[in-house]
Motif scaffolding. Structure first.
Motif, PDB file in Angstrom:
ATOM      1  N   ARG A 167     -16.380 -46.224  18.120  1.00 16.85           N
ATOM      2  CA  ARG A 167     -15.579 -45.058  18.473  1.00 16.85           C
ATOM      3  C   ARG A 167     -16.245 -44.437  19.680  1.00 16.85           C
TER       4      ARG A 167
ATOM      5  N   PHE B  17      -5.003 -42.258  11.014  1.00 19.89           N
ATOM      6  CA  PHE B  17      -4.757 -43.526  11.697  1.00 19.89           C
ATOM      7  C   PHE B  17      -3.894 -44.414  10.799  1.00 19.89           C
TER       8      PHE B  17
ATOM      9  N   TYR C 138      -8.007 -36.194  11.820  1.00 23.35           N
ATOM     10  CA  TYR C 138      -7.516 -37.421  12.444  1.00 23.35           C
ATOM     11  C   TYR C 138      -6.923 -38.326  11.369  1.00 23.35           C
TER      12      TYR C 138
ATOM     13  N   SER D 162     -10.235 -39.230   9.281  1.00 21.76           N
ATOM     14  CA  SER D 162     -11.609 -38.875   9.609  1.00 21.76           C
ATOM     15  C   SER D 162     -11.658 -37.448  10.113  1.00 21.76           C
ATOM     16  N   LEU D 163     -12.865 -36.946  10.154  1.00 28.58           N
ATOM     17  CA  LEU D 163     -13.085 -35.644  10.767  1.00 28.58           C
ATOM     18  C   LEU D 163     -13.111 -35.818  12.285  1.00 28.58           C
TER      19      LEU D 163
ATOM     20  N   PHE E  95     -10.726 -45.662  17.008  1.00 27.59           N
ATOM     21  CA  PHE E  95     -11.661 -46.685  16.590  1.00 27.59           C
ATOM     22  C   PHE E  95     -11.188 -48.044  17.102  1.00 27.59           C
TER      23      PHE E  95
END
Lengths: 114, 114
Positions: B95, A33, A31, A95-96, B102
């Protein structure tokens, strides 16, 4: 691991110019962002990717903004043409998988559009 | 609708005292994660602590603990024995499994007074 890498760290440009911000996520994170942070609006999610595919770009302010993730280790956020109101700190985070795992933030790119 | 609410724009605490930073959240998902991040004046976002919605016990990480009250949908951060270096912005985030993204609150600025 070096963490999330962003470049440049600082960018000063003139209104109307194209700006490209770059991000290298942590290896193995699926992921990615992009956030924008300003005093007035706080931390705003612009777009996020899962396995290089854009999932939600509803936070992208307007058509002047575009983001790509051509492969798992690189993403760009482009502003064309830039405007003074785009001045902000832009964060990339990765992130995972889903719940239970935090985001790791890059150091941010401080953009100033004159 | 606001997913994360932080009602304290600014807080002051005496050095060595404990302080609680408030956070309430809104989700209908049974599975979600709650996070706190610290942003010092240098700008980076530092992950502090995580609480899963199914965790039976409140999360703790050193001087940080999370007061998780599921029925009230609150996830307050408690910092014990405050230090001058704790002065920073603190962001609560969630999340959930719906959007896989998020959600951040507007932050609380904490100032530790010597």
């Amino acid at each position: 691991d070096a963490g999330v890498i962003q470049s440049p760290r600082h960018e000063v440009t003139e209104m109307g110019q194209e700006v490209t911000l770059r991000c290298k996520p942590i290896s193995g994170h699926d992921y990615l962002f992009w956030y924008r942070q300003t005093m007035m609006r706080g931390l705003e999610l612009l777009i996020y990717f899962n396995n290089n595919v854009p999932i939600d770009d509803s936070g992208m302010p307007e058509d002047r903004f575009s983001a790509k993730m051509p492969n798992a280790s690189f993403s760009t956020l482009k502003i064309q043409p830039s405007e003074p109101r785009d001045s902000a700190v832009y964060f990339c985070a990765s992130s995972l998988r889903l719940a239970g795992v935090e985001q790791f933030f890059g150091p941010g790119t401080r953009l100033t559009v004159l | 609708a606001q997913k994360i609410t932080q009602t304290q724009p600014g807080m002051f605490v005496q050095e060595k005292e404990a302080v609680t930073l408030d956070c309430t959240y809104d989700t209908s998902d049974p599975s979600y994660g709650l996070f706190w991040y610290k942003q010092p004046s240098s700008g980076e976002m530092i992950f502090l602590i995580y609480q899963g919605s199914y965790d039976q016990q409140n999360a703790t990480e050193g001087r940080y603990s999370l007061n998780f009250q599921k029925a009230r949908k609150s996830a307050n951060l408690v910092i014990s024995a405050s230090q001058l270096g704790d002065s920073a912005m603190y962001f609560c985030a969630m999340r959930d499994d719906t959007g896989n993204q998020f959600y951040f609150g507007t932050g609380t600025s904490l100032t530790v007074i010597p």
